[in-house]
Design an enzyme around this catalytic site. Structure first.
Site, PDB file in Angstrom:
ATOM      1  CD  GLN A 142      -2.793   1.158   2.408  1.00  0.00           C
ATOM      2  OE1 GLN A 142      -2.572   0.651   3.458  1.00  0.00           O
ATOM      3  NE2 GLN A 142      -3.856   1.886   2.036  1.00  0.00           N
ATOM      4  CG  HIS A 183      -6.508   2.743  -2.719  1.00  0.00           C
ATOM      5  ND1 HIS A 183      -5.576   2.864  -1.692  1.00  0.00           N
ATOM      6  CD2 HIS A 183      -5.496   1.994  -3.543  1.00  0.00           C
ATOM      7  CE1 HIS A 183      -4.381   2.752  -1.854  1.00  0.00           C
ATOM      8  NE2 HIS A 183      -4.394   1.997  -3.047  1.00  0.00           N
TER       9      HIS A 183
HETATM   10  P1  5GP Z   1      -1.556   1.428  -3.767  1.00  0.00           P
HETATM   11  O1  5GP Z   1       0.119   0.583  -3.982  1.00  0.00           O
HETATM   12  O2  5GP Z   1      -1.358   2.249  -2.484  1.00  0.00           O
HETATM   13  O3  5GP Z   1      -2.298   0.065  -3.654  1.00  0.00           O
HETATM   14  O4  5GP Z   1      -1.784   2.034  -5.223  1.00  0.00           O
HETATM   15  C1  5GP Z   1      -1.854   3.426  -5.105  1.00  0.00           C
HETATM   16  C2  5GP Z   1      -2.130   3.614  -6.414  1.00  0.00           C
HETATM   17  O5  5GP Z   1      -2.322   5.067  -6.763  1.00  0.00           O
HETATM   18  C3  5GP Z   1      -1.186   3.261  -7.567  1.00  0.00           C
HETATM   19  O6  5GP Z   1      -1.633   2.618  -8.597  1.00  0.00           O
HETATM   20  C4  5GP Z   1      -0.986   4.827  -8.280  1.00  0.00           C
HETATM   21  O7  5GP Z   1      -0.478   4.922  -9.427  1.00  0.00           O
HETATM   22  C5  5GP Z   1      -2.042   5.562  -7.998  1.00  0.00           C
HETATM   23  N1  5GP Z   1      -1.711   7.011  -7.731  1.00  0.00           N
HETATM   24  C6  5GP Z   1      -0.837   7.695  -6.849  1.00  0.00           C
HETATM   25  N2  5GP Z   1      -0.831   9.059  -7.121  1.00  0.00           N
HETATM   26  C7  5GP Z   1      -1.864   9.319  -7.791  1.00  0.00           C
HETATM   27  C8  5GP Z   1      -2.642  10.323  -8.294  1.00  0.00           C
HETATM   28  O8  5GP Z   1      -2.175  11.623  -7.809  1.00  0.00           O
HETATM   29  N3  5GP Z   1      -3.563  10.471  -9.224  1.00  0.00           N
HETATM   30  C9  5GP Z   1      -4.200   9.160  -9.450  1.00  0.00           C
HETATM   31  N4  5GP Z   1      -5.140   9.080 -10.279  1.00  0.00           N
HETATM   32  N5  5GP Z   1      -3.678   8.083  -8.885  1.00  0.00           N
HETATM   33  C10 5GP Z   1      -2.437   8.175  -8.114  1.00  0.00           C
END
Ligand code: 5GP
Length: 143
Positions: A95, A101
């Protein structure tokens, strides 16, 4: 609410733009900025909690109510025949953004140059009878 606003808090506050695909009183969905495949979508609760288990029942229900509909829309719009729904909790579980999310990640039938979707390394163990029964009881008792 977390002490330091996350990037998703800032999107919710309108400070940072996003490509929105859905919004209701409890939920916002938008395209991931770093897609693993065409149509990679993020679905977030408006309640500012880092991990899934911290959500209220109301927010959890709101997410559950809309997730299948969003999956249908992503499949219809992209033509992908399959997809993964991924939900990471904690840095060691990949994460990166500390706001709950769900990822909807289409799995295209062929590599169309827009990404191949989620790649997984899955190495299952084997559930042991007695220990498994005790574990099931412990989890059931904790609910
Ligand atoms: P995690 O690894 O926390 O499950 O995934 C976070 C996700 O958020 C990643 O796939 C990354 O590309 C996305 N993300 C990070 N910053 C932003 C942003 O500013 N805008 C959007 N639309 N996605 C983001």
């Amino acid at each position: 609410m977390a002490d330091t606003p996350t990037i998703f808090d800032r999107i919710l506050d309108g400070e940072i733009p996003c490509l929105k695909v859905y919004e209701d009183d409890h939920v916002l969905a938008f395209l991931d900025i770093g897609p693993l495949s065409n149509g990679h979508t993020l679905v977030i609760p408006k309640q500012r909690k880092a991990m899934l288990h911290e959500l209220s029942d109301e927010q959890a229900a709101a997410l559950g109510r809309v997730l299948p509909r969003l999956c249908r829309a992503v499949m219809k719009a992209t033509g992908a025949p399959a997809y993964n729904v991924l939900q990471n909790n904690g840095a060691s579980a990949h994460q990166a953004v500390s706001h709950v999310h769900f990822h909807i990640i289409p799995k295209p039938s062929a590599d169309d140059g827009t990404g191949t979707g989620l790649e997984m390394h899955w190495s299952p163990g084997s559930l042991k009878g007695d220990a498994g029964a005790l574990l099931a009881q412990a989890i059931a008792a904790a609910i």
